[in-house]
Design a protein around this motif. Structure first.
Motif, PDB file in Angstrom:
ATOM      1  N   THR A   1      12.224  -0.228  20.150  1.00 51.24           N
ATOM      2  CA  THR A   1      10.952  -0.734  20.681  1.00 51.24           C
ATOM      3  C   THR A   1      10.847  -2.228  20.399  1.00 51.24           C
TER       4      THR A   1
ATOM      5  N   ARG B   1       8.517  -7.898  22.724  1.00 46.30           N
ATOM      6  CA  ARG B   1       8.925  -8.882  23.733  1.00 46.30           C
ATOM      7  C   ARG B   1      10.052  -8.307  24.551  1.00 46.30           C
TER       8      ARG B   1
ATOM      9  N   ILE C   1       5.887  -1.534  25.179  1.00 50.71           N
ATOM     10  CA  ILE C   1       4.527  -1.096  25.519  1.00 50.71           C
ATOM     11  C   ILE C   1       3.905  -2.244  26.316  1.00 50.71           C
TER      12      ILE C   1
ATOM     13  N   SER D   1       0.851  -9.441  22.592  1.00 51.94           N
ATOM     14  CA  SER D   1       1.525  -8.181  22.927  1.00 51.94           C
ATOM     15  C   SER D   1       1.985  -7.382  21.721  1.00 51.94           C
TER      16      SER D   1
ATOM     17  N   LEU E   1       1.644  -5.026  18.788  1.00 54.29           N
ATOM     18  CA  LEU E   1       0.776  -4.018  18.176  1.00 54.29           C
ATOM     19  C   LEU E   1       1.129  -3.873  16.699  1.00 54.29           C
TER      20      LEU E   1
HETATM   21  N1  SAH Z   1       7.001 -10.299  16.706  1.00 52.22           N
HETATM   22  C1  SAH Z   1       7.584  -9.012  16.718  1.00 52.22           C
HETATM   23  C2  SAH Z   1       6.514  -7.989  16.548  1.00 52.22           C
HETATM   24  C3  SAH Z   1       6.873  -6.981  15.566  1.00 52.22           C
HETATM   25  S1  SAH Z   1       5.645  -5.748  15.490  1.00 52.22           S
HETATM   26  C4  SAH Z   1       8.333  -8.771  18.015  1.00 52.22           C
HETATM   27  O1  SAH Z   1       8.298  -9.628  18.861  1.00 52.22           O
HETATM   28  O2  SAH Z   1       8.964  -7.738  18.222  1.00 52.22           O
HETATM   29  C5  SAH Z   1       6.533  -4.492  14.637  1.00 52.22           C
HETATM   30  C6  SAH Z   1       7.115  -3.446  15.517  1.00 52.22           C
HETATM   31  O3  SAH Z   1       6.099  -2.730  16.220  1.00 52.22           O
HETATM   32  C7  SAH Z   1       8.058  -3.926  16.603  1.00 52.22           C
HETATM   33  O4  SAH Z   1       9.350  -4.213  16.109  1.00 52.22           O
HETATM   34  C8  SAH Z   1       8.054  -2.720  17.528  1.00 52.22           C
HETATM   35  O5  SAH Z   1       8.850  -1.721  16.942  1.00 52.22           O
HETATM   36  C9  SAH Z   1       6.594  -2.292  17.471  1.00 52.22           C
HETATM   37  N2  SAH Z   1       5.789  -2.898  18.544  1.00 52.22           N
HETATM   38  C10 SAH Z   1       4.739  -3.732  18.394  1.00 52.22           C
HETATM   39  N3  SAH Z   1       4.242  -4.088  19.588  1.00 52.22           N
HETATM   40  C11 SAH Z   1       5.003  -3.480  20.522  1.00 52.22           C
HETATM   41  C12 SAH Z   1       4.998  -3.442  21.968  1.00 52.22           C
HETATM   42  N4  SAH Z   1       4.121  -4.136  22.699  1.00 52.22           N
HETATM   43  N5  SAH Z   1       5.941  -2.690  22.573  1.00 52.22           N
HETATM   44  C13 SAH Z   1       6.853  -1.994  21.868  1.00 52.22           C
HETATM   45  N6  SAH Z   1       6.890  -1.989  20.529  1.00 52.22           N
HETATM   46  C14 SAH Z   1       5.987  -2.710  19.852  1.00 52.22           C
END
Ligand code: SAH
Length: 261
Positions: free
Chosen positions: A93, A96, A148, A155, A157
């Motif tokens: 997941t 970005r 997501i 973006s 979560l």
């Molecule tokens: N800055 C990081 C955010 C990490 S958030 C990034 O760009 O990936 C921690 C974890 O939550 C992510 O590694 C992912 O596993 C999940 N997550 C958070 N937001 C998400 C989204 N919009 N879509 C998919 N996974 C997400």
């Protein structure tokens, strides 16, 4: 299976397929607890932790609420390789979308695809560390990325929330089983066999001077994406390994050809 009274076919409490939720390098133990709670509410039980900064921890137990049985049963590993052993499909997941070349699915399709593969063996869904998400090397281990589709201006979560959302989609996919696509007859290759193949491929590309190890550019990453799109099964991977052995200029087959042209 966690509950001693469960009978998945009738009660639909616990997901009857091996879907591993893998939390990679989690920083805040509270998020591990939140993930456990999110999983249990949706009938998922296989929590896997890779190098958590602090675990076990009272914050994890507190946030898990009544899901501390999942915490107690959590598998903990130092490396991602160990966590992915035996997996037939690995998805990562990401908040970005890193590259259009990588196979990407939205949560709904991702959940249905995971369940379809889980009939052949364990599958894994990876969640990255809070600040920076999954590293490039960790993403290299994934055949599919899941995003997501959140507000592009904001973006990211919370980790526990992201687990909740994917766990919910897995549950919906299970409850609406008829929509789960059918897998192929031969099982998809295991994560560790794919890694052996990539190591072999890289070695043969170096031996044949196609790949310059001092200037590898993005070649191996691009090849990983190519094979991730194809998702070779066990037989196909054996064929590819056989071809590599036959054409490797430093290999046994080439040596024999030189001796006996
Ligand atoms: N800055 C990081 C955010 C990490 S958030 C990034 O760009 O990936 C921690 C974890 O939550 C992510 O590694 C992912 O596993 C999940 N997550 C958070 N937001 C998400 C989204 N919009 N879509 C998919 N996974 C997400």
């Amino acid at each position: 299976m966690i509950s001693e009274t469960s009978n998945p076919a009738e009660t639909r409490d616990w997901l009857p397929w091996p879907v591993r939720i893998v939390l990679v390098r989690t920083t805040h133990p509270g998020n591990i607890g939140a993930a456990a709670r999110a999983m249990k509410t949706m009938g998922l039980s296989e929590l896997v932790l890779v190098s958590p900064r602090e675990f076990p921890h009272e914050e994890a137990t507190a946030r898990a609420s009544g899901a501390d049985d999942l915490l107690a049963a959590a598998q903990r590993y130092e490396t991602l390789d160990e966590a992915l052993a035996g997996c037939r499909l690995v998805m990562g997941t990401s908040a970005r979308l890193r590259s259009v070349a990588w196979p990407q699915l939205e949560p709904r399709e991702a959940a249905a695809t995971l369940l379809a593969s889980a009939g052949a063996g364990p599958v894994a869904l990876l969640f990255g560390t809070e600040k920076s998400g999954l590293s490039n090397e960790e993403l290299d281990r994934c055949q599919v990325l899941v995003n997501i589709p959140a507000n592009p201006a904001y973006s990211s979560l919370n980790l526990g929330m992201a687990v909740q959302l994917l766990a919910y989609e897995l549950r919906l996919a299970w409850l609406g089983e008829a929509r789960v696509p059918v897998e192929r007859d031969v099982a998809p290759a295991r994560a560790e066999d794919l890694e052996r193949f990539y190591t072999h491929l890289q070695q043969v590309l170096i031996n044949s001077d196609f790949l310059d190890p001092s200037n590898p550019r993005q070649l191996m990453r691009r090849l990983r994406r190519l094979y991730a799109r194809a998702r070779p099964d066990e037989q196909e991977l054996n064929i590819l390994r056989g071809i590599l052995s036959a054409v490797d200029p430093a290999g046994e087959a080439a040596r024999r050809r030189r001796q006996d042209p």
